[in-house]
Motif scaffolding. Structure first.
Motif, PDB file in Angstrom:
ATOM      1  N   MET A  39       5.274   4.689   1.046  1.00 16.04           N
ATOM      2  CA  MET A  39       5.204   3.040   1.203  1.00 16.04           C
ATOM      3  C   MET A  39       4.142   3.151   0.717  1.00 16.04           C
ATOM      4  SD  MET A  39       7.091   1.069   4.332  1.00 16.04           S
ATOM      5  CE  MET A  39       7.787  -0.638   2.931  1.00 16.04           C
ATOM      6  N   ARG A  40       3.139   4.047   1.146  1.00 16.78           N
ATOM      7  CA  ARG A  40       1.480   3.140   1.723  1.00 16.78           C
ATOM      8  C   ARG A  40       1.016   3.138  -0.351  1.00 16.78           C
ATOM      9  NH1 ARG A  40      -2.925   4.081   4.340  1.00 16.78           N
ATOM     10  NH2 ARG A  40      -4.451   4.890   4.099  1.00 16.78           N
ATOM     11  N   ARG A  41       0.018   2.359  -0.437  1.00 21.08           N
ATOM     12  CA  ARG A  41      -0.710   1.905  -2.073  1.00 21.08           C
ATOM     13  C   ARG A  41      -1.195   3.628  -1.847  1.00 21.08           C
ATOM     14  NH1 ARG A  41      -2.469  -3.723  -2.901  1.00 21.08           N
ATOM     15  NH2 ARG A  41       0.049  -3.874  -3.658  1.00 21.08           N
ATOM     16  N   ASP A  42      -1.214   4.050  -2.886  1.00 20.60           N
ATOM     17  CA  ASP A  42      -1.902   5.475  -3.922  1.00 20.60           C
ATOM     18  C   ASP A  42      -3.366   4.547  -4.742  1.00 20.60           C
ATOM     19  OD1 ASP A  42       0.037   7.108  -2.441  1.00 20.60           O
ATOM     20  OD2 ASP A  42       0.733   7.462  -3.530  1.00 20.60           O
ATOM     21  N   GLN A  43      -2.259   3.441  -5.303  1.00 18.53           N
ATOM     22  CA  GLN A  43      -3.330   2.983  -6.557  1.00 18.53           C
ATOM     23  C   GLN A  43      -2.427   1.938  -6.798  1.00 18.53           C
ATOM     24  OE1 GLN A  43      -3.520   5.449 -10.475  1.00 18.53           O
ATOM     25  NE2 GLN A  43      -5.073   4.044 -11.416  1.00 18.53           N
ATOM     26  N   PHE A  44      -3.539   0.628  -7.244  1.00 14.41           N
ATOM     27  CA  PHE A  44      -2.492   0.126  -7.210  1.00 14.41           C
ATOM     28  C   PHE A  44      -1.393  -0.964  -8.452  1.00 14.41           C
ATOM     29  CE2 PHE A  44      -2.706  -4.990  -9.085  1.00 14.41           C
ATOM     30  CZ  PHE A  44      -2.003  -5.472  -7.906  1.00 14.41           C
ATOM     31  N   THR A  45      -0.730  -0.685  -8.740  1.00 10.43           N
ATOM     32  CA  THR A  45       0.222  -1.551  -9.715  1.00 10.43           C
ATOM     33  C   THR A  45       0.564  -2.753 -10.117  1.00 10.43           C
ATOM     34  OG1 THR A  45       1.110   1.071  -9.225  1.00 10.43           O
ATOM     35  CG2 THR A  45       2.447  -0.690 -10.566  1.00 10.43           C
ATOM     36  N   PRO A  46      -0.081  -3.187 -10.780  1.00 12.51           N
ATOM     37  CA  PRO A  46      -0.214  -4.733 -11.101  1.00 12.51           C
ATOM     38  C   PRO A  46       1.557  -5.212 -11.958  1.00 12.51           C
ATOM     39  CG  PRO A  46      -0.401  -3.817 -12.521  1.00 12.51           C
ATOM     40  CD  PRO A  46      -0.856  -2.839 -12.554  1.00 12.51           C
ATOM     41  N   ALA A  47       2.336  -6.091 -11.753  1.00 11.54           N
ATOM     42  CA  ALA A  47       3.306  -6.449 -11.938  1.00 11.54           C
ATOM     43  C   ALA A  47       3.046  -7.470 -12.945  1.00 11.54           C
ATOM     44  CB  ALA A  47       3.833  -7.252 -10.774  1.00 11.54           C
ATOM     45  N   THR A  48       2.987  -7.072 -14.244  1.00 12.85           N
ATOM     46  CA  THR A  48       1.671  -8.049 -15.204  1.00 12.85           C
ATOM     47  C   THR A  48       2.586  -9.105 -15.594  1.00 12.85           C
ATOM     48  OG1 THR A  48       2.910  -6.368 -16.976  1.00 12.85           O
ATOM     49  CG2 THR A  48       0.978  -5.841 -15.864  1.00 12.85           C
ATOM     50  N   SER A  49       3.640  -9.464 -15.802  1.00 11.41           N
ATOM     51  CA  SER A  49       4.525 -10.466 -16.312  1.00 11.41           C
ATOM     52  C   SER A  49       4.090 -11.712 -15.232  1.00 11.41           C
ATOM     53  CB  SER A  49       5.971 -10.290 -16.400  1.00 11.41           C
ATOM     54  OG  SER A  49       6.572 -10.148 -15.210  1.00 11.41           O
ATOM     55  N   ILE A  50       3.897 -12.093 -14.147  1.00 13.12           N
ATOM     56  CA  ILE A  50       4.017 -12.676 -13.418  1.00 13.12           C
ATOM     57  C   ILE A  50       2.078 -12.912 -12.159  1.00 13.12           C
ATOM     58  CG2 ILE A  50       5.988 -12.984 -12.422  1.00 13.12           C
ATOM     59  CD1 ILE A  50       4.829 -11.295  -9.843  1.00 13.12           C
ATOM     60  N   ASN A  51       1.963 -14.351 -11.864  1.00  9.41           N
ATOM     61  CA  ASN A  51       0.118 -14.087 -11.697  1.00  9.41           C
ATOM     62  C   ASN A  51       0.662 -14.444  -9.822  1.00  9.41           C
ATOM     63  OD1 ASN A  51       1.398 -16.625 -10.553  1.00  9.41           O
ATOM     64  ND2 ASN A  51       0.296 -17.414 -12.940  1.00  9.41           N
ATOM     65  N   LEU A  52      -0.825 -14.276  -9.246  1.00 10.30           N
ATOM     66  CA  LEU A  52      -1.084 -14.250  -7.755  1.00 10.30           C
ATOM     67  C   LEU A  52      -0.021 -15.898  -7.342  1.00 10.30           C
ATOM     68  CD1 LEU A  52      -2.287 -12.230  -5.895  1.00 10.30           C
ATOM     69  CD2 LEU A  52      -4.201 -13.557  -5.512  1.00 10.30           C
ATOM     70  N   LEU A  53      -0.295 -16.197  -7.839  1.00  9.24           N
ATOM     71  CA  LEU A  53       0.820 -17.663  -7.461  1.00  9.24           C
ATOM     72  C   LEU A  53       1.982 -17.205  -7.031  1.00  9.24           C
ATOM     73  CD1 LEU A  53       0.229 -20.635  -7.019  1.00  9.24           C
ATOM     74  CD2 LEU A  53       0.518 -21.505  -9.008  1.00  9.24           C
ATOM     75  N   ALA A  54       2.051 -16.157  -7.843  1.00 14.00           N
ATOM     76  CA  ALA A  54       3.978 -16.781  -7.329  1.00 14.00           C
ATOM     77  C   ALA A  54       4.151 -15.585  -6.244  1.00 14.00           C
ATOM     78  CB  ALA A  54       4.571 -15.033  -8.595  1.00 14.00           C
ATOM     79  N   ALA A  55       3.082 -15.184  -5.554  1.00 16.55           N
ATOM     80  CA  ALA A  55       3.216 -13.902  -4.460  1.00 16.55           C
ATOM     81  C   ALA A  55       3.278 -14.981  -3.398  1.00 16.55           C
ATOM     82  CB  ALA A  55       2.203 -12.955  -4.365  1.00 16.55           C
ATOM     83  N   SER A  56       2.030 -15.917  -2.987  1.00 11.80           N
ATOM     84  CA  SER A  56       1.701 -17.071  -2.019  1.00 11.80           C
ATOM     85  C   SER A  56       3.026 -17.702  -2.060  1.00 11.80           C
ATOM     86  CB  SER A  56       0.368 -17.355  -2.377  1.00 11.80           C
ATOM     87  OG  SER A  56      -0.057 -17.622  -3.611  1.00 11.80           O
ATOM     88  N   TRP A  57       3.922 -18.342  -3.282  1.00 12.07           N
ATOM     89  CA  TRP A  57       4.307 -19.071  -3.125  1.00 12.07           C
ATOM     90  C   TRP A  57       5.885 -18.615  -2.625  1.00 12.07           C
ATOM     91  CZ3 TRP A  57       5.710 -24.271  -4.593  1.00 12.07           C
ATOM     92  CH2 TRP A  57       7.211 -24.350  -4.618  1.00 12.07           C
ATOM     93  N   ILE A  58       6.433 -17.384  -2.396  1.00 14.77           N
ATOM     94  CA  ILE A  58       7.290 -17.077  -1.750  1.00 14.77           C
ATOM     95  C   ILE A  58       7.218 -16.530  -0.215  1.00 14.77           C
ATOM     96  CG2 ILE A  58       6.730 -14.270  -2.173  1.00 14.77           C
ATOM     97  CD1 ILE A  58      10.510 -16.006  -1.911  1.00 14.77           C
ATOM     98  N   GLN A  59       5.392 -16.871  -0.133  1.00 13.02           N
ATOM     99  CA  GLN A  59       5.641 -15.987   1.654  1.00 13.02           C
ATOM    100  C   GLN A  59       5.745 -18.177   1.773  1.00 13.02           C
ATOM    101  OE1 GLN A  59       1.644 -15.411   2.658  1.00 13.02           O
ATOM    102  NE2 GLN A  59       2.037 -14.627   4.614  1.00 13.02           N
ATOM    103  N   PHE A  60       5.080 -19.006   0.900  1.00 11.80           N
ATOM    104  CA  PHE A  60       5.260 -20.024   1.480  1.00 11.80           C
ATOM    105  C   PHE A  60       6.433 -21.091   2.012  1.00 11.80           C
ATOM    106  CE2 PHE A  60       5.176 -25.164  -0.649  1.00 11.80           C
ATOM    107  CZ  PHE A  60       4.719 -24.746   0.262  1.00 11.80           C
TER     108      PHE A  60
END
Length: 616
Positions: A127-148
């Motif tokens: 699971m440990r991140r070797d190198q950051f792999t982005p999800a290019t179709s969405i923004n960081l707001l989508a990540a904070s939204w789901i935790q909200f």
């Protein structure tokens, strides 16, 4: 369990055979849409499993609509009770999680099985991140939204003095051996009638989609966040005040706090207060309690709408899904017809779920352990937050996540940068892809405000095993999916397949989290088709079971002003209502959860490359 109609059973039979050869997401558009309807009906029939005490021992008696106290009839209660008047305890704070799989499949394993393979080894090697792999179709707001949102839906308590001990693999440098993870708090409502049931756990939030993350799930918390003036919530200079008890913002639910949560909690507190202003202007006779109660109904319905027709289609960018999720809200007749003529059919398929007749589909409404499991989306979080200027896109600061979480969050929210710059930064930065080797490193060694030090990846693995969530292959069987016969069949990535085989040895032992992150998702999906099966079932259930989103979604409860507010609003309009300076960044952006416009003055080669990467 819910028995489908004759047409529904025929549809299930047809698509069960079709899906042996072709999954729904590879079918032509119309066939794929009907395939989803069939899947939802099949899951409603087979995968809503009640865990409450047999015979309803200890449940409060139901009340007729005419006999219900006015506040409990008209408004959402603090703890979620009386949403279903015939069963006032349904979905209430402190009631049990249900299951989406058969109860004989959810008994926790033996202590040896709980440690096989070692959760810490799974965390570090897979699971440990070797190198950051982005999800290019969405923004960081989508990540904070789901935790909200998950903070609105569910939370388990934890035992204070009872730990699961994980022996460290050889060479592991964790600060203590064994690693200790607090056990999930045990269910104190069990009786002798439960002795044949697997272990059950309680939700410390209400199960309903009621914005309890803002308003709280207890009367005391709700009282603390209210101003008791014109129905409004407490704000101080446009910010949430600090809770002296916790040191973080005063709001309904503030665990695992960070800047992204602070921004959304503040935004929808502002939105609540704006709704109160509109209600008071158009309905001056309303009391403080009435203004608060109606504004909460409107605000929580708006959150449900945004999640249904904006967040979900953003993270699952598939044409069939976009239509299906919009149909959950407006029906296949679509938004234009709905806005012009209202409901044209009693059917929620034709005219959407809001305003239709409520239906529990044969099982009391509860959120489920499997629902909580598939919503663990920690890889969405990056390692740094890049704060950029809304004016010209220039880099103002680059913060490690340790600098913006827990007690540090308020320093950033009240810091020298403008709040519009934070919103712009979230709108233009990508989150991480939900896959193996992309779990945030900072979450694998985090110290909570109470001093507990955790590896969250190891905790995620342990929690599923502890709570009896089936492992990946059995989970797929239970959700009517073909299990993986080999590691090579589980994932298209040959390196991952080899790693999985080295760690697990037997494909049947692969943990749900690991299998979902290794699985190749359908085109346009931000997560696996396995996780999506639970979404198909629970997305509509959270709307269809709630009387405030079905039978009571009327002017009597919401007022004409309130219903119009919901109809006219989306995430983009909410942002612009409170931060109009974001207009240029959001101009022409079809969905607030996809990358926003980058300021045109960012002309350096590196900035141009970043823009290109965001819109691949």
């Amino acid at each position: 369990m819910s028995r489908p109609s004759v047409f529904g059973r025929a549809l299930i039979g047809i698509y069960t055979r079709v899906n042996r050869r072709t999954p729904w997401h590879k079918l032509p558009f119309l066939f794929g849409l009907f395939n989803l309807i069939a899947l939802r009906d099949q899951l409603r029939e087979d995968n809503l499993v009640d865990t409450r005490t047999p015979g309803g021992v200890g449940l409060a008696p139901g009340v007729a609509l005419a006999d219900a106290p006015d506040d409990e009839r008209r408004f959402r209660t603090a703890d979620g009770s009386f949403d279903d008047l015939s069963d006032p305890d349904m979905g209430r704070t402190g009631t049990r999680f249900a299951r989406n799989v058969a109860l004989d499949k959810v008994w926790p394993g033996t202590p040896e099985e709980l440690m096989t393979p070692n959760p810490r080894e799974v965390s570090q090697r897979l699971m440990r991140r070797d190198q950051f792999t982005p999800a290019t179709s969405i923004n960081l707001l989508a990540a904070s939204w789901i935790q909200f949102q998950t903070h609105d839906w569910f939370a388990h308590g934890r035992e204070d003095h009872d730990d699961i001990e994980i022996p460290l693999p050889e060479g592991d440098e964790w600060f203590e051996d064994p690693m200790r993870i607090p056990r999930t708090k045990q269910d104190n409502t069990r009786t002798d009638a439960d002795k044949d049931l697997p272990p059950t756990y309680l939700n410390i939030n209400s199960h309903w989609w009621d914005a309890s993350s803002i308003y709280g799930s207890t009367a005391a918390k709700q009282k603390a966040v209210r101003s008791f003036v014109d129905g409004k919530l407490v704000l101080k200079n446009g910010q949430l005040p600090l809770d002296p008890a916790s040191g973080v913002a005063l709001t309904g639910f503030s665990e695992n706090w960070w800047v992204g949560l602070g921004m959304l909690h503040t935004l929808f507190t502002l939105e609540h207060n704006a709704i109160c202003d509109a209600l008071k202007t158009n309905h001056p006779h309303l009391t403080d309690d009435e203004l608060f109660g109606i504004a909460r109904l409107v605000n929580s319905a708006l959150l449900a709408k945004i999640h249904t027709v904006e967040w979900t289609p953003a993270i699952i960018a598939h044409p069939v899904l976009k239509v299906a999720m919009r149909a959950n809200w407006w029906g296949l007749a679509e938004e234009k017809i709905h806005r012009r003529f209202g409901r044209i059919s009693k059917s929620d398929v034709i005219s959407g779920i809001p305003g239709s007749a409520h239906d529990h589909h044969g099982a009391p409404y509860q959120l489920t352990e499997e629902f909580a499991a598939v919503y663990r989306l920690h890889p969405l979080l990056p390692e740094q937050l890049e704060v950029r200027s809304l004016d010209d896109g220039s880099l103002l600061d680059s913060m490690e996540f340790q600098e913006i979480i827990l007690l540090n969050a308020q320093r950033v929210l009240e810091g020298p940068q403008e709040v519009e710059d934070l919103w712009y930064s979230f709108g233009t930065q990508n989150p991480g892809a939900v896959q193996l080797h992309n779990f945030p490193r900072w979450l694998q060694d985090i110290t909570l405000p109470d001093g507990v030090r955790l590896d969250i990846a190891a905790l995620d693995i342990t929690r599923d095993r502890e709570r009896g969530v089936p492992r990946y292959n059995e989970f797929r069987r239970q959700l009517h999916l073909k299990p993986a016969a080999t590691f090579q069949e589980l994932t298209d990535n040959p390196v991952w397949a080899k790693e999985l085989e080295e760690i697990y040895g037997d494909v049947e032992k692969v943990d749900l989290q690991v299998g979902m992150h290794a699985e190749t998702p359908p085109k346009g999906f931000g997560f696996s088709d396995t996780a999506f099966r639970v979404f198909i079932l629970m997305a509509s259930r959270r709307l269809k079971s709630d009387r405030f989103l079905t039978d009571c979604y009327t002017e009597e409860y919401y007022t004409k002003t309130g219903l119009q507010w919901i109809a006219d609003s989306n995430m983009r309009t909410v942002l612009l209502r409170h931060f109009p300076q974001l207009g240029k960044a959001l101009d022409g952006v079809p969905n607030a959860f996809v990358p926003w416009n980058v300021s045109t003055s960012r002309t350096a080669p590196a900035a141009a490359a970043a823009v290109a990467g965001q819109h691949e």
